[in-house]
Design a protein around this motif. Structure first.
Motif, PDB file in Angstrom:
ATOM      1  N   GLY A  77       0.829  -1.191   0.000  1.00 28.89           N
ATOM      2  CA  GLY A  77       0.000   0.000   0.000  1.00 28.89           C
ATOM      3  C   GLY A  77       0.866   1.246   0.000  1.00 28.89           C
ATOM      4  N   VAL A  78       0.252   2.392  -0.279  1.00 34.05           N
ATOM      5  CA  VAL A  78       0.955   3.679  -0.275  1.00 34.05           C
ATOM      6  C   VAL A  78       0.114   4.661   0.527  1.00 34.05           C
ATOM      7  N   ASP A  79       0.687   5.150   1.611  1.00 38.74           N
ATOM      8  CA  ASP A  79      -0.046   6.048   2.502  1.00 38.74           C
ATOM      9  C   ASP A  79      -0.030   7.467   1.941  1.00 38.74           C
ATOM     10  N   THR A  80      -1.201   7.977   1.573  1.00 36.12           N
ATOM     11  CA  THR A  80      -1.291   9.320   0.993  1.00 36.12           C
ATOM     12  C   THR A  80      -1.308  10.412   2.045  1.00 36.12           C
ATOM     13  N   ALA A  81      -1.249  10.048   3.328  1.00 32.38           N
ATOM     14  CA  ALA A  81      -1.201  11.063   4.376  1.00 32.38           C
ATOM     15  C   ALA A  81       0.149  11.771   4.412  1.00 32.38           C
ATOM     16  N   ASN A  82       1.190  11.131   3.872  1.00 28.52           N
ATOM     17  CA  ASN A  82       2.470  11.821   3.780  1.00 28.52           C
ATOM     18  C   ASN A  82       2.324  12.932   2.736  1.00 28.52           C
ATOM     19  N   SER A  92      -7.974   6.695  -7.156  1.00 34.38           N
ATOM     20  CA  SER A  92      -9.054   6.137  -7.985  1.00 34.38           C
ATOM     21  C   SER A  92      -8.576   4.971  -8.832  1.00 34.38           C
ATOM     22  N   LEU A  93      -7.263   4.861  -9.016  1.00 29.26           N
ATOM     23  CA  LEU A  93      -6.695   3.771  -9.820  1.00 29.26           C
ATOM     24  C   LEU A  93      -6.225   2.606  -8.960  1.00 29.26           C
ATOM     25  N   GLY A  94      -6.259   2.781  -7.634  1.00 24.54           N
ATOM     26  CA  GLY A  94      -5.688   1.791  -6.735  1.00 24.54           C
ATOM     27  C   GLY A  94      -6.573   0.585  -6.496  1.00 24.54           C
ATOM     28  N   ALA A  95      -5.998  -0.405  -5.808  1.00 18.89           N
ATOM     29  CA  ALA A  95      -6.730  -1.635  -5.483  1.00 18.89           C
ATOM     30  C   ALA A  95      -6.053  -2.330  -4.324  1.00 18.89           C
ATOM     31  N   ASN A  96      -6.812  -3.222  -3.674  1.00 19.99           N
ATOM     32  CA  ASN A  96      -6.310  -4.004  -2.546  1.00 19.99           C
ATOM     33  C   ASN A  96      -6.654  -5.467  -2.802  1.00 19.99           C
ATOM     34  N   PHE A  97      -5.620  -6.289  -2.973  1.00 21.50           N
ATOM     35  CA  PHE A  97      -5.832  -7.697  -3.302  1.00 21.50           C
ATOM     36  C   PHE A  97      -5.539  -8.635  -2.133  1.00 21.50           C
ATOM     37  N   LEU A  98      -5.374  -8.100  -0.931  1.00 22.52           N
ATOM     38  CA  LEU A  98      -5.236  -8.986   0.213  1.00 22.52           C
ATOM     39  C   LEU A  98      -6.548  -9.728   0.452  1.00 22.52           C
ATOM     40  N   PRO A  99      -6.479 -11.002   0.802  1.00 24.02           N
ATOM     41  CA  PRO A  99      -7.724 -11.744   1.068  1.00 24.02           C
ATOM     42  C   PRO A  99      -8.398 -11.227   2.331  1.00 24.02           C
ATOM     43  N   ALA A 113     -10.034  -0.154   0.323  1.00 24.52           N
ATOM     44  CA  ALA A 113     -10.091  -0.950  -0.905  1.00 24.52           C
ATOM     45  C   ALA A 113      -9.192  -0.408  -2.007  1.00 24.52           C
ATOM     46  N   LYS A 114      -8.630   0.777  -1.813  1.00 18.61           N
ATOM     47  CA  LYS A 114      -7.860   1.424  -2.875  1.00 18.61           C
ATOM     48  C   LYS A 114      -6.352   1.396  -2.642  1.00 18.61           C
ATOM     49  N   GLY A 115      -5.906   0.674  -1.621  1.00 17.20           N
ATOM     50  CA  GLY A 115      -4.469   0.514  -1.429  1.00 17.20           C
ATOM     51  C   GLY A 115      -3.749   1.722  -0.885  1.00 17.20           C
ATOM     52  N   THR A 116      -4.473   2.640  -0.235  1.00 19.75           N
ATOM     53  CA  THR A 116      -3.821   3.852   0.265  1.00 19.75           C
ATOM     54  C   THR A 116      -3.635   3.843   1.781  1.00 19.75           C
ATOM     55  N   THR A 117      -3.619   2.650   2.375  1.00 21.95           N
ATOM     56  CA  THR A 117      -3.167   2.497   3.754  1.00 21.95           C
ATOM     57  C   THR A 117      -1.958   1.571   3.744  1.00 21.95           C
ATOM     58  N   ILE A 150       0.153   4.475  -9.005  1.00 16.33           N
ATOM     59  CA  ILE A 150      -1.020   3.615  -8.849  1.00 16.33           C
ATOM     60  C   ILE A 150      -0.741   2.713  -7.646  1.00 16.33           C
ATOM     61  N   PRO A 151      -1.452   2.890  -6.528  1.00 16.18           N
ATOM     62  CA  PRO A 151      -1.183   2.063  -5.345  1.00 16.18           C
ATOM     63  C   PRO A 151      -1.903   0.715  -5.432  1.00 16.18           C
ATOM     64  N   VAL A 152      -1.131  -0.364  -5.433  1.00 18.03           N
ATOM     65  CA  VAL A 152      -1.721  -1.700  -5.515  1.00 18.03           C
ATOM     66  C   VAL A 152      -1.228  -2.506  -4.321  1.00 18.03           C
ATOM     67  N   LYS A 153      -2.119  -2.738  -3.382  1.00  8.63           N
ATOM     68  CA  LYS A 153      -1.757  -3.435  -2.149  1.00  8.63           C
ATOM     69  C   LYS A 153      -2.036  -4.924  -2.291  1.00  8.63           C
ATOM     70  N   GLN A 154      -1.006  -5.747  -2.059  1.00 12.90           N
ATOM     71  CA  GLN A 154      -1.212  -7.194  -2.120  1.00 12.90           C
ATOM     72  C   GLN A 154      -0.323  -7.928  -1.119  1.00 12.90           C
ATOM     73  N   ASN A 155       0.189  -7.175  -0.140  1.00 15.44           N
ATOM     74  CA  ASN A 155       1.083  -7.780   0.829  1.00 15.44           C
ATOM     75  C   ASN A 155       1.018  -7.013   2.138  1.00 15.44           C
ATOM     76  N   ASP A 156       1.414  -7.652   3.230  1.00 20.00           N
ATOM     77  CA  ASP A 156       1.468  -6.992   4.533  1.00 20.00           C
ATOM     78  C   ASP A 156       2.510  -7.680   5.394  1.00 20.00           C
ATOM     79  N   ALA A 157       2.631  -7.253   6.638  1.00 19.63           N
ATOM     80  CA  ALA A 157       3.676  -7.778   7.523  1.00 19.63           C
ATOM     81  C   ALA A 157       3.344  -9.136   8.102  1.00 19.63           C
TER      82      ALA A 157
END
Length: 413
Positions: A77-82, A92-99, A113-117, A150-157
């Motif tokens: 993910g990419v945090d837009t708060a920075n 608007s182009l982002g996505a979150n593919f974590l189950p 849902a948009k990968g911005t966390t 384009i933030p695409v989240k598909q992984n975490d710690a």
């Protein structure tokens, strides 16, 4: 809350499908930047990072700033708060593919849902190296400061990223018309993933998308093995270099390595605000992805192969051709944007360099702190003053002796 990511943290439980974020053991480039804290009062890096000092940014940006290009950051993910990323990321182009649930049926903290966390901070650092906007009070900025992330989240710690989520993320980037895809991950234990991941990479290349991937961080002791997706044909695999343009000791070696880029003491953005430092090929790859965005903005009709060949051909080399440590050399952003009269398909040896043995890998240096830098400069000044005093003293003695000789000659005449 302090967030750290250990070296090569495995992010899934099935080895063949596991995906690993590529960070190396922590180093400290500046007191206060050894750990990443996520808050709006986080440390701000006031200087200019060494990885940017090696580039004439004015000359580079006179050629391109990456405008009208899209770079998919497939990560945590990419945090837009920075504030340096707020206007760099198109949510608007982002996505979150974590189950939604893990293998034990427990809910996963997926964020939006948009990968911005980004609770890890890895993807936020990667995105900053590519396209962080300029901001008063810091010399840190992305290499392509007008590119869109384009933030695409598909992984975490916690280990929920798999080759399957990575495959879905790549296909999403294709759908959203990315020009460049950055993948700062690989499959655990260099396992060959399901062929569907390979097909997704080929689909991206067929869509003229430049795919950049980290080479890996298992290079200590000369270890060499293929990593995926970096080893797939057409993917630009990036090793890590240090301040001396030599391979960082942790950086993966292999014939699949295309180029190297700074990967030690890498300053970048973190969630909420501010900056911290980290090491790894995870942060070398976005350095090159930023250069790819600059080239795509200047030459929108170039194919992925032509962009990759341009980066490889203009890299700073220590030998005439390719070697398994740093590929075709350490990326040179300015040369890549100035020696570009026509596209090429394949890099070739530099006839201006005689063949030599590949350089030995450099040790993992932890950088120079401001205190060390001040002490070094003070030493230089002290030595310089001593030399000047000695020179002046010697000159005075010589002048005195010369005057005495002239007086003696006059008396005898």
């Amino acid at each position: 809350m302090t967030r750290t990511l250990p070296a090569r943290t495995t992010l899934a439980t099935t080895a063949a499908l596991a995906v690993t974020l590529l960070t190396a053991p922590a180093a400290t480039a500046d007191p206060g930047f050894g750990q990443c804290t996520f808050s709006r009062t986080n440390h701000k890096y006031t200087g200019t990072p060494w990885a940017l000092q090696r580039v004439n940014l004015d000359e580079l940006w006179s050629r391109s700033k990456g405008g009208n290009t899209r770079v998919a950051v497939i990560d945590t993910g990419v945090d837009t708060a920075n504030p340096q990323l707020t206007h760099a990321v198109d949510a608007s182009l982002g996505a979150n593919f974590l189950p939604p649930k893990d293998k034990k049926g427990q809910p996963i903290d997926r964020g939006n849902a948009k990968g911005t966390t980004d609770t890890v901070g890895h993807g936020t650092r990667v995105a900053g190296i590519i396209a962080a906007r300029p901001m008063k009070g810091t010399g840190f900025v992305g290499l392509a400061p007008e590119a869109t992330i384009i933030p695409v989240k598909q992984n975490d710690a916690e280990g929920h990223g798999t080759a399957g989520t990575l495959t879905s993320a790549i296909r999403h980037a294709i759908k959203e018309k990315a020009d460049v895809i950055n993948i700062s991950q690989d499959t655990a234990d260099a396992a060959v993933p399901d062929e569907d991941l390979h097909r997704a990479v080929n689909e991206a290349l067929a869509a003229r998308i430049v795919v950049v991937a980290s080479a890996g961080n298992d290079g200590l002791g000369g270890n060499s093995k293929k990593t995926y997706p970096a080893s797939y044909d057409g993917v630009l695999a990036v090793a890590a270099s240090d301040r001396n343009n030599e391979r960082a000791a942790f950086s993966q070696s292999g014939d699949f390595v295309g180029v190297a880029a700074p990967g030690v003491d890498m300053i970048s953005t973190v969630p909420k605000g501010g900056h911290c430092t980290d090491n790894g090929t995870s942060f070398s790859a976005p350095y090159v992805a930023g250069v790819a965005a600059l080239i795509k903005a200047k030459h929108p009709k170039w194919t992925a192969r032509e962009v990759v060949a341009q980066i490889e051909q203009t890299a700073e080399r220590s030998i005439s051709g390719h070697d398994r440590l740093v590929g075709w050399g350490v990326v040179d952003p300015v040369r890549a944007l100035t020696e570009d009269d026509h596209p090429i398909e394949t890099p070739h040896p530099d006839p201006g360099l005689t063949h030599a043995e590949a350089p030995t890998p450099a040790g993992l240096t932890l950088g120079e702190t401001p205190r060390e830098r001040t002490a070094r400069i003070a030493t230089y000044v002290a030595v310089g003053v001593a030399v000047l005093v000695a020179a002046l003293g010697g000159g005075a003695v010589a002048l005195r002796d010369a005057r005495r000789r002239r007086r003696g000659l006059r008396g005898r005449g």
